[in-house]
Motif scaffolding. Structure first.
Motif, PDB file in Angstrom:
ATOM      1  N   ARG A  28       0.805  -1.218   0.000  1.00  0.00           N
ATOM      2  CA  ARG A  28       0.000   0.000   0.000  1.00  0.00           C
ATOM      3  C   ARG A  28       0.840   1.271   0.000  1.00  0.00           C
ATOM      4  O   ARG A  28       0.318   2.378  -0.149  1.00  0.00           O
ATOM      5  N   GLY A  29       2.149   1.147   0.162  1.00  0.00           N
ATOM      6  CA  GLY A  29       3.015   2.307   0.187  1.00  0.00           C
ATOM      7  C   GLY A  29       3.098   2.984   1.536  1.00  0.00           C
ATOM      8  O   GLY A  29       3.652   4.080   1.651  1.00  0.00           O
ATOM      9  N   ASP A  30       2.569   2.346   2.585  1.00  0.00           N
ATOM     10  CA  ASP A  30       2.620   2.943   3.922  1.00  0.00           C
ATOM     11  C   ASP A  30       3.939   2.662   4.632  1.00  0.00           C
ATOM     12  O   ASP A  30       4.340   3.409   5.522  1.00  0.00           O
TER      13      ASP A  30
ATOM     14  N   ALA B 135       7.423  -4.878  15.508  1.00  0.00           N
ATOM     15  CA  ALA B 135       6.322  -4.052  16.015  1.00  0.00           C
ATOM     16  C   ALA B 135       6.800  -2.619  16.225  1.00  0.00           C
ATOM     17  O   ALA B 135       6.107  -1.654  15.871  1.00  0.00           O
ATOM     18  N   TYR B 136       7.971  -2.489  16.808  1.00  0.00           N
ATOM     19  CA  TYR B 136       8.556  -1.174  17.064  1.00  0.00           C
ATOM     20  C   TYR B 136       8.915  -0.467  15.760  1.00  0.00           C
ATOM     21  O   TYR B 136       8.603   0.713  15.552  1.00  0.00           O
ATOM     22  N   ILE B 137       9.560  -1.197  14.851  1.00  0.00           N
ATOM     23  CA  ILE B 137       9.970  -0.618  13.571  1.00  0.00           C
ATOM     24  C   ILE B 137       8.760  -0.202  12.747  1.00  0.00           C
ATOM     25  O   ILE B 137       8.754   0.860  12.109  1.00  0.00           O
ATOM     26  N   PHE B 138       7.724  -1.018  12.763  1.00  0.00           N
ATOM     27  CA  PHE B 138       6.506  -0.701  12.011  1.00  0.00           C
ATOM     28  C   PHE B 138       5.916   0.625  12.489  1.00  0.00           C
ATOM     29  O   PHE B 138       5.522   1.474  11.688  1.00  0.00           O
ATOM     30  N   GLN B 139       5.859   0.797  13.795  1.00  0.00           N
ATOM     31  CA  GLN B 139       5.332   2.035  14.371  1.00  0.00           C
ATOM     32  C   GLN B 139       6.189   3.236  13.964  1.00  0.00           C
ATOM     33  O   GLN B 139       5.670   4.291  13.579  1.00  0.00           O
ATOM     34  N   LYS B 140       7.502   3.070  14.021  1.00  0.00           N
ATOM     35  CA  LYS B 140       8.406   4.154  13.675  1.00  0.00           C
ATOM     36  C   LYS B 140       8.304   4.527  12.193  1.00  0.00           C
ATOM     37  O   LYS B 140       8.322   5.710  11.829  1.00  0.00           O
ATOM     38  N   GLU B 141       8.214   3.531  11.340  1.00  0.00           N
ATOM     39  CA  GLU B 141       8.220   3.773   9.897  1.00  0.00           C
ATOM     40  C   GLU B 141       6.887   4.301   9.384  1.00  0.00           C
ATOM     41  O   GLU B 141       6.848   5.186   8.518  1.00  0.00           O
TER      42      GLU B 141
ATOM     43  N   GLY C   9       4.140   5.245  11.490  1.00  0.00           N
ATOM     44  CA  GLY C   9       3.386   6.067  12.413  1.00  0.00           C
ATOM     45  C   GLY C   9       2.094   5.415  12.869  1.00  0.00           C
ATOM     46  O   GLY C   9       1.233   6.076  13.468  1.00  0.00           O
ATOM     47  N   GLN C  10       1.954   4.110  12.615  1.00  0.00           N
ATOM     48  CA  GLN C  10       0.724   3.400  12.940  1.00  0.00           C
ATOM     49  C   GLN C  10       1.023   2.152  13.760  1.00  0.00           C
ATOM     50  O   GLN C  10       2.072   1.528  13.611  1.00  0.00           O
ATOM     51  N   ASP C  11       0.070   1.792  14.596  1.00  0.00           N
ATOM     52  CA  ASP C  11       0.165   0.585  15.410  1.00  0.00           C
ATOM     53  C   ASP C  11      -0.108  -0.630  14.530  1.00  0.00           C
ATOM     54  O   ASP C  11      -1.092  -0.661  13.782  1.00  0.00           O
TER      55      ASP C  11
END
Length: 465
Positions: A208-210, A302-308, A310-312
């Motif tokens: 999705r490009g997120d 989980a941490y990297i996903f949030q940082k990259e 901005g979403q949980d």
């Protein structure tokens, strides 16, 4: 579902994004609505034609983009909007529940399946909780086996140890309120199958490009290096791909039972800050070279996903995976509130099978692209030999090599007896749950080899859904 594609002629349409780490601009396109017939391949079965109204069919400028070593060369790419609706399905999508069939109706030997069922019921394979079989879009067998876990693990539930570091709460693995079922519901802990589902959600965000970072991006870009211990050149070379493939190079001990006090997984779960525990570990080998199973590596996601993004990752997964597939779930969090991507997911066996069904259809669900075909292919491509049961490893998927045809059985494997098995050629899916956490046996290859002889018909019958 949010649209990636613009709504009018000439408006931009984002191509599936696998951008280079140097920040190469996204490919964009303009197009029009045009009816088409697209063939949606079902692995191992006849190709089924499917009518699509392809919004924004376009031709992109020649470009080459790679997804962690997978080159997607495209002189003329068609840009299909992620999440765009297509025409009516020609198969039965189990969003609202699986179509119930019979083993014979989809070309399976009932006696072989009944033999497995009998062995589970008799306790030959200890503490199996459920067994389901799906083929050709139909659920053809579902069995559950009841166990008194409050009695079985009553003593351990009150004894502090590696699987019960705090004596109470969601990380007491002997507490029947939390394990194996979530608070009296039918949702069963998936344990490390959570890692596989995490990989799926990451792939969706890339599609999705997120999630814009390339898989060669260094992990330390997401941390204040001044607050990370044991930083050396090898840790600086640690990438997202190394995390996905269990080749981080971090010094990590998880090749012992989880009730062993040496288990880094259990030691991590006893701390408040799991992510810091993991990233502070010293390096033992060069990243990307040695398979070393690490639950901690998966928790980094989980941490990297949030940082990259901005979403949980749980909230994101609900919107773009669980809700579209009709999956009910619960996901535990660490003591600091980070989603437990290494082992905290709860699902039913029937909903777990939907993950396999999604990948059987190259990431398409009910005519919509949920995750790209490229991500599915890369995830299921062997990256490294695990040295365990003959299994290879992709992007959080275990891959069991078949001796009869050179293909692989795709697997998600979790502590205690959680298993997703997908036989792509046969369009066969099996799920297992269990809670044998003190004397768990390595049964994955054995169960796969017991299931395969049940297939009588190589192709799905014409009457199957």
């Amino acid at each position: 579902m949010d649209k990636v594609v613009g709504s009018g002629t000439g408006l931009p349409c984002r191509a599936q994004q696998f951008a280079e780490p140097d920040g190469a601009p996204e490919a964009r396109c303009a197009g029009w609505i045009i009816p088409a017939v697209v063939r949606v391949p079902l692995r191992g079965d006849a190709v089924r034609p499917k009518k699509l109204e392809m919004r924004r069919m376009i031709t992109l400028n020649t470009m080459g983009q790679r997804l962690s070593g997978l080159v997607v060369a495209s002189a003329a790419l068609l840009c299909i909007g992620v999440g765009d609706a297509t025409g009516g399905p020609t198969i039965n999508w189990p969003t609202q529940g699986w179509y119930n069939g019979t083993p014979a109706g989809v070309g399976l030997d009932e006696k072989i399946l009944a033999g497995l069922d009998a062995d589970f019921a008799s306790g030959k394979y200890a503490l199996i909780d459920s067994f389901q079989v799906f083929r050709c879009g139909e659920k053809v067998l579902e069995r559950t086996y009841s166990h008194d876990y409050a009695g079985i693990y009553g003593k351990e539930a009150k004894t502090k140890g590696p699987l019960n570091a705090r004596l109470t709460g969601r990380y007491n693995y002997f507490d029947p309120a939390w394990h194996p079922y979530y608070r009296g519901t039918g949702l069963h802990t998936m344990q490390s199958v959570s890692k596989t589902v995490t990989s799926v959600i990451l792939g969706i965000a890339i599609t999705r490009g997120d999630f814009k970072a390339h898989l060669d991006a260094p992990v330390l870009k997401y941390f204040d290096v001044a607050n990370v211990k044991n930083v050396d050149d090898r840790k600086r070379r640690l990438t997202l791909k190394d995390v996905l493939t269990m080749t981080t190079g971090l010094a990590w001990t998880e090749n012992v039972p989880y009730d062993d006090p040496r288990s880094d997984s259990s030691l991590m779960e006893a701390t408040d800050d799991w992510v810091q525990y993991v990233i502070d570990k010293p390096m033992a080998t060069e990243p990307g070279t040695v398979f070393n199973y690490s639950s901690g590596a998966s928790e980094l996601l989980a941490y990297i996903f949030q940082k990259e993004t901005g979403q949980d990752i749980d909230v994101y997964g609900e919107k773009y995976l669980f809700a579209p597939l009709g999956i009910k779930h619960h996901w535990k969090r660490t003591y600091l509130g980070v989603v437990d991507t290494e082992g905290g997911l709860y699902l039913t066996g029937s909903d777990l099978a939907k993950i396999g069904y999604l990948y059987l259809h190259d990431g398409i669900w009910d005519g919509k692209i949920v995750v790209s075909k490229e991500w599915v292919k890369q995830s299921l491509t062997p990256f490294i030999d695990t040295g365990w049961q003959g299994l290879k490893y992709g992007f959080k998927w275990w891959l069991y090599p078949r001796k009869d045809n050179g293909q692989f059985v795709w697997m998600g494997i979790g502590f205690g007896g959680q298993r997703l098995m997908v036989f792509p050629k046969e369009q066969l899916i099996a799920t297992f749950t269990g809670w044998n956490i003190l004397q768990e046996a390595a049964l994955d290859a054995e169960l796969a080899n017991r299931l395969l002889p049940a297939v009588n018909a190589a192709q799905c019958p014409a009457t199957a859904h």
